[in-house]
Every structure is written in C-alpha cells, then in structure tokens.
Design a protein around this motif. Structure first.
Motif, mmCIF file in Angstrom:
data_model
loop_
_atom_site.group_PDB
_atom_site.id
_atom_site.type_symbol
_atom_site.label_atom_id
_atom_site.label_comp_id
_atom_site.label_asym_id
_atom_site.label_seq_id
_atom_site.Cartn_x
_atom_site.Cartn_y
_atom_site.Cartn_z
ATOM 1 N N ASN A 289 -0.191 -26.356 -54.184
ATOM 2 C CA ASN A 289 -0.821 -25.016 -54.370
ATOM 3 C C ASN A 289 0.278 -23.998 -53.865
ATOM 4 N N MET A 290 0.017 -22.696 -54.076
ATOM 5 C CA MET A 290 0.964 -22.022 -53.402
ATOM 6 C C MET A 290 1.101 -21.818 -51.948
ATOM 7 N N GLY A 291 2.159 -22.310 -51.541
ATOM 8 C CA GLY A 291 2.460 -22.309 -50.029
ATOM 9 C C GLY A 291 1.801 -23.433 -48.929
ATOM 10 N N VAL A 292 1.369 -24.703 -50.032
ATOM 11 C CA VAL A 292 1.061 -25.844 -49.643
ATOM 12 C C VAL A 292 1.991 -26.927 -50.209
ATOM 13 N N ASN A 293 2.649 -27.763 -49.555
ATOM 14 C CA ASN A 293 3.689 -28.789 -50.151
ATOM 15 C C ASN A 293 3.275 -30.112 -49.429
ATOM 16 N N PHE A 294 3.234 -31.250 -50.038
ATOM 17 C CA PHE A 294 2.911 -32.526 -49.724
ATOM 18 C C PHE A 294 4.316 -33.302 -49.748
ATOM 19 N N ILE A 295 4.531 -33.964 -48.731
ATOM 20 C CA ILE A 295 5.881 -34.701 -48.578
ATOM 21 C C ILE A 295 5.854 -36.326 -48.474
ATOM 22 N N LEU A 296 6.493 -37.006 -49.212
ATOM 23 C CA LEU A 296 6.855 -38.441 -48.905
ATOM 24 C C LEU A 296 8.239 -38.823 -48.628
ATOM 25 N N SER A 297 8.384 -39.564 -47.681
ATOM 26 C CA SER A 297 9.583 -40.084 -46.981
ATOM 27 C C SER A 297 9.578 -41.359 -47.032
ATOM 28 N N ALA A 298 10.547 -42.239 -47.453
ATOM 29 C CA ALA A 298 10.575 -43.898 -47.680
ATOM 30 C C ALA A 298 12.229 -43.977 -47.443
ATOM 31 N N GLU A 299 12.375 -45.000 -46.528
ATOM 32 C CA GLU A 299 13.609 -45.645 -46.308
ATOM 33 C C GLU A 299 13.692 -47.197 -45.821
ATOM 34 N N ILE A 300 14.560 -47.904 -46.614
ATOM 35 C CA ILE A 300 14.513 -49.230 -46.587
ATOM 36 C C ILE A 300 15.911 -50.055 -46.131
ATOM 37 N N ASP A 301 16.046 -50.620 -44.934
ATOM 38 C CA ASP A 301 17.540 -50.831 -44.645
ATOM 39 C C ASP A 301 17.304 -52.306 -44.679
ATOM 40 N N HIS A 302 18.095 -52.978 -45.767
ATOM 41 C CA HIS A 302 17.912 -54.313 -46.126
ATOM 42 C C HIS A 302 18.900 -55.241 -44.951
ATOM 43 N N ARG A 303 19.886 -54.602 -44.447
ATOM 44 C CA ARG A 303 20.700 -55.190 -43.538
ATOM 45 C C ARG A 303 20.030 -55.356 -42.197
ATOM 46 N N LYS A 304 19.456 -54.477 -41.628
ATOM 47 C CA LYS A 304 18.724 -54.371 -40.330
ATOM 48 C C LYS A 304 17.415 -54.860 -40.453
ATOM 49 N N LYS A 305 16.799 -54.904 -41.687
ATOM 50 C CA LYS A 305 15.359 -55.456 -41.870
ATOM 51 C C LYS A 305 14.598 -54.312 -41.328
ATOM 52 N N ASP A 306 14.989 -52.889 -41.667
ATOM 53 C CA ASP A 306 13.982 -51.836 -41.062
ATOM 54 C C ASP A 306 13.590 -51.136 -42.084
ATOM 55 N N TYR A 307 12.169 -50.874 -41.991
ATOM 56 C CA TYR A 307 11.554 -50.382 -42.871
ATOM 57 C C TYR A 307 10.859 -48.846 -42.741
ATOM 58 N N LYS A 308 10.965 -47.825 -42.967
ATOM 59 C CA LYS A 308 10.274 -46.533 -42.518
ATOM 60 C C LYS A 308 9.635 -45.781 -43.756
ATOM 61 N N PHE A 309 8.410 -45.385 -43.230
ATOM 62 C CA PHE A 309 7.454 -44.633 -44.334
ATOM 63 C C PHE A 309 6.978 -43.488 -43.604
ATOM 64 N N GLY A 310 7.236 -42.276 -44.249
ATOM 65 C CA GLY A 310 6.213 -41.235 -43.505
ATOM 66 C C GLY A 310 5.659 -40.135 -44.672
ATOM 67 N N PHE A 311 4.564 -39.632 -44.385
ATOM 68 C CA PHE A 311 4.126 -38.666 -45.023
ATOM 69 C C PHE A 311 3.820 -37.218 -44.060
ATOM 70 N N GLY A 312 3.907 -36.084 -44.957
ATOM 71 C CA GLY A 312 3.525 -35.034 -44.184
ATOM 72 C C GLY A 312 2.925 -33.740 -45.211
ATOM 73 N N LEU A 313 2.612 -32.641 -44.485
ATOM 74 C CA LEU A 313 2.163 -31.419 -45.217
ATOM 75 C C LEU A 313 2.607 -30.218 -44.688
ATOM 76 N N THR A 314 3.115 -29.461 -45.594
ATOM 77 C CA THR A 314 3.559 -28.028 -45.048
ATOM 78 C C THR A 314 2.773 -27.072 -45.618
ATOM 79 N N VAL A 315 2.250 -26.260 -44.800
ATOM 80 C CA VAL A 315 1.417 -25.133 -45.111
ATOM 81 C C VAL A 315 1.991 -23.862 -44.869
ATOM 82 N N GLY A 316 2.300 -22.759 -45.574
ATOM 83 C CA GLY A 316 2.744 -21.630 -45.409
ATOM 84 C C GLY A 316 4.331 -21.665 -46.054
ATOM 85 N N GLU A 317 4.931 -20.398 -45.961
ATOM 86 C CA GLU A 317 6.175 -20.375 -46.615
ATOM 87 C C GLU A 317 7.133 -19.963 -45.499
#
Length: 317
Positions: A289-317
């Motif tokens: 919506n106006m001034g409301v953003n949803f964020i998804l972040s994902a990263e997979i490191d196959h060599r280190k076998k490290d998996y990262k996932f994040g989600f967030g919400l940004t309100v306001g400009e």
C-alpha cells in the motif's frame, strides 16, 4: 487521350516506385569537448552493478517504521531479530541469536541533511551532508562504540565541476585520500585516486574507467593494493536489467565473479544473483500500500552449507 500516360513515362514511374530510395547519409555526431557531461563521483562508478548484485540481504525478522513530524523532520524506529555469525576456526558457520532496537532522527533540507542512529548495544551513527555552495559539498560520517579502537569518523569535501568531480577525504588514524574523475567524451570518463593511512603506514593509488550509454554501463578499476574490479550492466528493457562483475586480488589470489538480474514490476522489485562460490541470493521488495512495503530476503551458500532467510515490513516513506 489526355488521360493516357506515355509508355516511357509509365515505365520510369514504375521503376522509381520499385527501386528503394537510398537513405540520406548523416554526418557523424561531433563531440563538443567544451560541453561534456559531469561524471558521477569516483566512489560510485560501480553504482548500477552494486544496486543489482549487492542488495541489503539480512536474516531473521526486521520491522522499520518512519514517522514524519513535519516536512523536514522525521523519526524512525527499527527492530531486528535474527542470528549473528561469529568468527570460527572451522569451516562450519556458528550463529548466536540476537535482537536489536534502533532509534533514529532525520532532518532533510534542500541544502542540509542530518541523520542519527543509536542502537541498544551502545553504537551511535551520525551522517551529515551540507551543500556549502552550488559546487562544493561537505559530507561527514562517524560511528561511536563502547569497544576500544572501534570508533571512527571521516569527512569528505566533494567539488563538482562542469565536466569533472574531485573529492578529498580526512579520517581518523591519519587517513588522507583524494580522487578525481574527468569526462573525456560524452560516454567515457576516466579517473584516479590516492590514499595514505598513517596509522598502518600504507599508501595506494588506483585508476578507473567508466563507459555508459542509454542501454549499458561498463566499468573497470585497478589499484596498487592488488584489487582489480570489472562490472557490466545491460538494460534489456525499461523494467529488466542484467548485471555481472568480476573481482580479483593479485596479491592474495582471491577471485570471485557474479551474475545477477534486476526486475522492476508495477508493485514490486526483484533482484537476484549467483556467484562463482556457489552462493545464490534473491531479494524482493513489494509495495502493499502507499508507504507500506513487504521485504523477503534469501541466500544459500552451497559451499559453507549456510542458509539464510529473512522477512520484513517497512512502514513510512
């Protein structure tokens, strides 16, 4: 009889209609060397590639809220929860759970911008940007922390000429630096930099080149510290861009390259990349919506076998 066309005239007319008209030759565009465009700052020559290949990835949960008190002043609140990596001698990644709260104050004026952030762990960050004149800008940033010898500060003076830019840097630890970039044509700019770190007794010099058109941007950079960096961004359409970069250190023999994309839709922006170390990442920003953003972040490191996932919400400009 007056309406009849003689055979020779009719044949000539048909031939003229059938034969294609050769295009008119246009003279090559002449470069006006006295009216070249002003290049971007030296430190931002890889800007387009960084925006596509290096999004602000995170792990866990993040919530950002910004409230404007008036047209120039606003307050921000940020809460983040997620694991933090700690150094380890083994190849296995060790993470510990953490949570942080950050309070910020912003003042934005056409000629003066002030940003301040303070975290629950005691760190204080401050940034200042002030236009001293139409061509001279002062930039300063500082970080204060409870840990000894970890606080730092830096002051930059940026001068913008008609077809060139120059910057002088002063930092703690007897750090001095200067850079200069010049447009040599309407698409090509060349530059260089020097620095001296008195605390570590190290100095360096570097050179860079940038070629940009409406559809692509190519940059190259080399420094005496051993770093060689190349990047290329191709604009496929108004909404899709492809980017790649290559970084090599001829002293440590470390090398990495990556390939990514940047897809801008009407309500969201999707960025992703894959590098030569087997790391795959994606970052999604969707406007709910106006001034409301949803964020998804994902990263997979196959060599280190490290998996990262994040989600967030940004309100306001």
């Amino acid at each position: 009889m007056a309406g009849l066309v003689p055979p020779t005239t009719a044949a000539a007319a048909a031939t003229a209609t059938a034969l294609p008209v050769p295009p008119k030759k246009t003279e090559d565009e002449k470069v006006d060397y006295l009216n070249l465009p002003c290049p971007i700052p030296y430190e931002e020559i890889h800007r387009e590639a960084f925006m596509s290949l290096k999004p602000e990835l995170f792990e866990g949960m993040r919530f950002d809220f910004t409230k404007g008190l008036n047209q120039k002043f606003s307050l921000s609140h940020s809460v983040s929860m997620g694991p933090m990596e700690i150094p380890a001698q083994s190849a296995e990644t060790i993470k510990i759970p953490t949570a942080n709260y950050e309070f910020g104050a912003n003042f934005i004026d056409p000629k003066l911008m002030l940003f301040g952030r303070i975290l629950t762990d005691g760190r204080l960050n401050a940034r200042v940007k002030c236009d001293l004149s139409d061509n001279l800008t002062l930039k300063a940033n500082a970080q204060l922390t409870n840990e000894p010898h970890m606080s730092h500060g830096m002051v930059n003076f940026d001068y913008k000429g008609r077809d060139f830019r120059t910057q002088f840097q002063l930092g703690n630890g007897a750090l001095f630096g200067a850079s200069y970039i010049q447009s040599v044509s309407s698409h090509l700019s060349l530059g260089g930099e020097v620095f001296w770190a008195g605390q570590h007794r190290k100095s360096g010099i570097g050179y860079a080149a940038r070629y940009n058109t409406e559809k692509m941007v190519a940059t190259g950079q080399i420094a005496s510290t051993g770093m060689v960096a190349l990047s290329y961004v191709q604009k496929v359409s108004e909404k899709v861009s492809l980017a790649s970069d290559f970084t090599y250190n001829y002293m440590s023999r470390d090398v990495i390259s990556s390939l990514g994309y940047d897809y801008i839709l009407r309500q969201c922006r999707l960025r992703g990349k894959i590098d030569s170390n087997g790391c795959v990442a994606a970052f999604l920003e969707e406007r709910l919506n106006m001034g409301v953003n949803f964020i998804l972040s994902a990263e997979i490191d196959h060599r280190k076998k490290d998996y990262k996932f994040g989600f967030g919400l940004t309100v306001g400009e």
